[in-house]
Design an enzyme around this catalytic site. Structure first.
Site, PDB file in Angstrom:
ATOM      1  N   GLU A 151      51.573  55.298  72.080  1.00  0.00           N
ATOM      2  CA  GLU A 151      52.515  55.913  73.005  1.00  0.00           C
ATOM      3  C   GLU A 151      51.895  57.170  73.614  1.00  0.00           C
ATOM      4  OE1 GLU A 151      54.956  54.041  73.672  1.00  0.00           O
ATOM      5  OE2 GLU A 151      55.506  55.531  75.197  1.00  0.00           O
ATOM      6  N   CYS A 163       6.419  50.769  37.506  1.00  0.00           N
ATOM      7  CA  CYS A 163       7.433  51.560  36.808  1.00  0.00           C
ATOM      8  C   CYS A 163       6.745  52.648  35.976  1.00  0.00           C
ATOM      9  CB  CYS A 163       8.264  50.656  35.906  1.00  0.00           C
ATOM     10  SG  CYS A 163       9.356  51.570  34.810  1.00  0.00           S
ATOM     11  N   LYS A 168      39.679  81.988  51.264  1.00  0.00           N
ATOM     12  CA  LYS A 168      38.597  82.491  52.105  1.00  0.00           C
ATOM     13  C   LYS A 168      37.844  81.265  52.615  1.00  0.00           C
ATOM     14  CE  LYS A 168      34.993  85.940  52.518  1.00  0.00           C
ATOM     15  NZ  LYS A 168      34.075  85.115  53.299  1.00  0.00           N
ATOM     16  N   GLU A 182      45.270  84.609  50.603  1.00  0.00           N
ATOM     17  CA  GLU A 182      44.842  83.503  51.464  1.00  0.00           C
ATOM     18  C   GLU A 182      43.547  82.908  50.927  1.00  0.00           C
ATOM     19  OE1 GLU A 182      44.246  85.093  55.390  1.00  0.00           O
ATOM     20  OE2 GLU A 182      46.232  86.012  55.465  1.00  0.00           O
TER      21      GLU A 182
HETATM   22  S1  IVH Z   1      40.409  88.529  57.366  1.00  0.00           S
HETATM   23  C1  IVH Z   1      39.484  92.738  58.776  1.00  0.00           C
HETATM   24  N1  IVH Z   1      41.002  86.267  56.174  1.00  0.00           N
HETATM   25  O1  IVH Z   1      35.449  86.174  55.984  1.00  0.00           O
HETATM   26  C2  IVH Z   1      39.554  91.470  58.033  1.00  0.00           C
HETATM   27  N2  IVH Z   1      38.738  86.616  56.846  1.00  0.00           N
HETATM   28  O2  IVH Z   1      34.106  89.257  56.111  1.00  0.00           O
HETATM   29  C3  IVH Z   1      39.162  90.329  58.872  1.00  0.00           C
HETATM   30  N3  IVH Z   1      37.252  84.727  56.348  1.00  0.00           N
HETATM   31  O3  IVH Z   1      33.544  86.047  58.512  1.00  0.00           O
HETATM   32  C4  IVH Z   1      38.957  89.069  58.167  1.00  0.00           C
HETATM   33  N4  IVH Z   1      38.781  83.433  55.449  1.00  0.00           N
HETATM   34  O4  IVH Z   1      35.634  84.731  59.090  1.00  0.00           O
HETATM   35  C5  IVH Z   1      40.021  87.021  56.743  1.00  0.00           C
HETATM   36  N5  IVH Z   1      41.679  84.298  55.123  1.00  0.00           N
HETATM   37  C6  IVH Z   1      40.719  85.046  55.701  1.00  0.00           C
HETATM   38  C7  IVH Z   1      39.391  84.588  55.810  1.00  0.00           C
HETATM   39  C8  IVH Z   1      38.419  85.413  56.384  1.00  0.00           C
HETATM   40  C9  IVH Z   1      37.505  83.539  55.787  1.00  0.00           C
HETATM   41  C10 IVH Z   1      35.904  85.158  56.807  1.00  0.00           C
HETATM   42  C11 IVH Z   1      35.874  85.744  58.177  1.00  0.00           C
HETATM   43  C12 IVH Z   1      34.710  86.698  58.145  1.00  0.00           C
HETATM   44  C13 IVH Z   1      34.623  87.051  56.702  1.00  0.00           C
HETATM   45  C14 IVH Z   1      35.123  88.447  56.526  1.00  0.00           C
END
Ligand code: IVH
Length: 695
Positions: A47, A432, A133, A131
């Protein structure tokens, strides 16, 4: 006008083209959001495709109505000659990494925040947002008047690169923000990454096309983001998670105000961005520690890669109060996990011979700590895999060890040099390395094999270990160290030899005392009473795993009936196809395999034969049973064997589909779950009655 009909109504069809186009775009954008972001499509794919084509036709007829934010315009045609630099309106900072990777790292962060906020023990716990990373690349997405105008990489934090043409191809990223209250200028920050499954599929495609493999999802994503040709980028499956902001129109100029980071994430979600499900609001150090542990345990099950978790103070007012040190916010920290990938030197490549004679090139590495253990060897799978990875002895290589998966060499560290042509400095041996028999490769296959069979001591060792395994004859104490010695000292030649072993012979061996020798002999004696299914599995017939062995035993009932079966008769067994049937025939067509079977029987290996049981006549065919707790007389494995012999499927967890739960002493959550769902619960006697068809 936003009716839920799948296609434009006749009313709309008469409307001016501009109105029709607008209605189609709104509907397609909504469906794409449901599909790519919410993972909950409300219409069939066909669709979507149909309306998409309608839109394409209308736009072709009215080129003046084509706008860059139309869903048809995600992939731009022209190939760029390079990426333009972009100065960030607000610098893209990094987060400080907590150096203590133990749980105490979370406590250290909380203690620091409390100190900096001047809190005492009497004050309540600080509220945090936690969160994953994400292991990808940071991206800044700039929207003006609600439309995506620019996407830029982080670069050095001040100046990044313009990758708008690539980012537009990511269907999870809205070209126009959804909903109301769209600020005049907003920059959304987040991570572009590749899901594990998408990465595997991409590499599968590369492999099929004989192209170089990507070493990991991060590298594949990084390569895709810097693609100059949007059409190629569109074929690389990228995803996105939003986690923050760059520039934003201030409230006094008509922009939104947020009280917490959580409220911001909710608004980003409402505007159409994906936000990870695993984001939580927690309080105090203990809950940070819990989250770190929780995500650590889930890490290998997530559809995306993470290298840690991020803790952020939730209140934006407190974030402002805490402020920044040099290039890092004081209100956030990354708390990492031990790396699953590290770099080390590949010092040599050895060849290992497996149970079926398969030769596996194994990298000998300078020892490294990865995935929580020190690794000195890693598999290279086979010669072709090794060549595609382009690795040579002496290279700096990336080694990966994740969860229970065996360590593997994923590739060469990219030092910027390409080696063309790539000349490997390793060859598969022609003979072998263990027994000197010829090495063969099946036509078109990727595996090299030793042709020596049980003449090869490596295969003999593996065959004995497999035979003695827990799911096979279950001979406790007959492990690797012992089997190595038995084969190397010539104490056993074939499988049946193990039943001739005497306490006296064993007691003299390395790491063997009189008592353990006795235990092994007792385990050998005990193993002689077995089931046909275990015996068949123990023989190590190629392509016959535990489940197939059970099916075969159930279907034929006796070994003689199985031996008499031709390929057609074998294919009557559920899940046995031509390849498996052929393996079984080939195995039993070898006189020496029949000899081994007879020797084992002569040594006392026996089982009770049952009447051939066509699936439908089994009392528990089609039933699913869950075992929990300790039964008074039957060990868990024995109960499982009995249930499966009666046709039941034995499952590990209780659901609405479970037919029975068999509970013994100390049954816990599974019993509770059964009671909650109203699944019948039986004790051991009840189970026996069921097996006898008396229930
Ligand atoms: S916050 C001022 N949240 O980690 C804070 N960064 O050094 C800004 N990253 O390369 C970043 N997951 O791309 C934030 N949940 C998350 C993240 C995250 C991965 C990476 C970001 C950056 C590095 C920060």
């Amino acid at each position: 006008m936003q009716s839920d009909l799948f296609s434009a109504s006749s009313e709309e069809a008469k409307a001016p083209a501009a109105t029709q186009i607008e209605a189609l775009r709104a509907r397609l954008n909504r469906w794409a959001h449901e599909y790519y972001v919410l993972d909950a499509p409300s219409v069939p794919d066909g669709e979507y495709d149909r309306l998409y084509q309608q839109l394409e036709h209308l736009e072709a007829a009215h080129p003046e109505l084509v706008t860059p934010d139309s869903p048809t315009q995600r992939v731009l045609g022209s190939v760029l000659s390079g990426l333009a630099p972009v100065r960030h309106a607000v610098p893209m900072l990094s987060i400080r990494t907590e150096t203590d990777i133990e749980a105490s790292g979370a406590q250290a962060f909380d203690a620091r925040i409390r100190r900096e906020l001047g809190l005492t023990d009497a004050d309540p716990p600080v509220e945090y947002i936690v969160e994953p990373k994400f292991d990808g690349l940071a991206m800044n997405l700039r929207y003006e008047g609600g439309a995506l105008v620019q996407a830029a990489t982080r670069g050095d934090g001040e100046v990044g690169e313009d990758v708008t043409h690539v980012i537009r191809t990511i269907r999870q990223i809205p070209l126009i923000l959804r909903g109301e209250d769209v600020p005049p200028v907003i920059e959304v920050r987040g991570e572009v990454y590749m899901r594990g499954r998408d990465f595997a599929r991409l590499n599968e495609r590369q492999r099929e096309n004989g192209e170089k493999l990507f070493v990991n999802p991060r590298n594949a994503a990084a390569g895709a983001v810097r693609q100059l040709d949007a059409r190629i980028a569109a074929r690389r499956p990228l995803s996105f998670f939003a986690y923050g902001l760059g520039e934003l129109t201030p409230p006094e100029a008509g922009g939104p105000a947020f009280a917490t980071h959580h409220a911001l994430l909710c608004q980003l979600q409402a505007w159409g961005f994906p936000v990870a499900h695993e984001v939580r609001v927690v309080h105090g150090a203990a809950e940070l520690v819990d989250y770190h542990k929780y995500m650590g345990a889930r890490r290998d099950k997530l559809p995306y890669g993470i290298d840690g978790v991020v803790y952020k103070v939730n209140s934006l007012a407190l974030q402002r109060q805490l402020g920044y040190v040099t290039r890092e916010p004081r209100w956030a920290v990354a708390h990492k996990y031990p790396p699953q990938e590290v770099v080390t030197t590949m010092e040599a490549i050895d060849v290992q011979v497996g149970r079926t004679g398969k030769l596996t090139p194994v990298a000998r590495l300078a020892p490294v700590f990865v995935g929580g253990a020190t690794v000195t060897n890693a598999t290279l799978h086979n010669l072709f895999e090794l060549r595609r990875k382009g690795v040579r002895v002496g290279d700096a290589v990336i080694v990966r060890r994740a969860g229970d998966v065996i360590p593997e060499v994923v590739g060469r560290v990219d030092d910027g040099t390409t080696r063309r042509p790539y000349v490997p400095n390793f060859r598969m041996p022609l003979a072998c390395p263990v027994c000197g028999s010829a090495v063969v490769r099946e036509h078109g296959g990727t595996d090299h094999r030793c042709s020596g069979g049980l003449f090869c001591s490596a295969q003999r060792k593996q065959a004995v270990l497999h035979f003695a395994g827990r799911k096979a004859m279950d001979i406790e104490g007959l492990g690797e160290k012992l089997v190595d010695q038995l084969v190397d000292l010539g104490l056993i030649h074939g499988l049946s030899g193990i039943y001739a072993l005497q306490v006296g012979q064993l007691a003299g061996l390395d790491r063997m005392a009189e008592k353990s020798a006795q235990n092994v002999c007792e385990a050998l004696e005990k193993s002689k009473h077995t089931t046909l299914a275990r015996f068949l599995y123990a023989l190590g017939i190629r392509n016959v795993g535990e489940a197939t062995a059970k099916d075969l035993a159930r279907h034929f009932g006796s070994l003689d009936a199985l031996l008499a079966a031709d390929v057609d008769a074998l294919m009557q067994v559920s899940d046995v196809g031509p390849i498996v049937a052929e393996s079984i025939r080939t195995f039993f067509a070898q006189p020496h395999n029949i000899e081994v079977v007879q020797q084992l029987q002569a040594a006392g290996v026996h089982w009770s034969e049952t009447a051939p049981a066509p699936a439908a006549r089994q009392p528990l065919a089609g039933k699913t049973v869950v075992l929990t707790g300790t039964l008074p007389t039957l060990p868990r494995d024995a109960a499982k064997d009995l249930l499966e012999a009666a046709g039941a499927k034995v499952a590990g967890s209780v659901s609405k589909k479970t037919s029975y739960v068999v509970a013994g002493a100390e049954a816990g959550s599974k019993l509770a779950k059964a009671q909650e769902l109203g699944v019948p619960v039986l004790d051991e006697d009840g189970m026996r009655a069921l097996l006898a068809g008396r229930a």
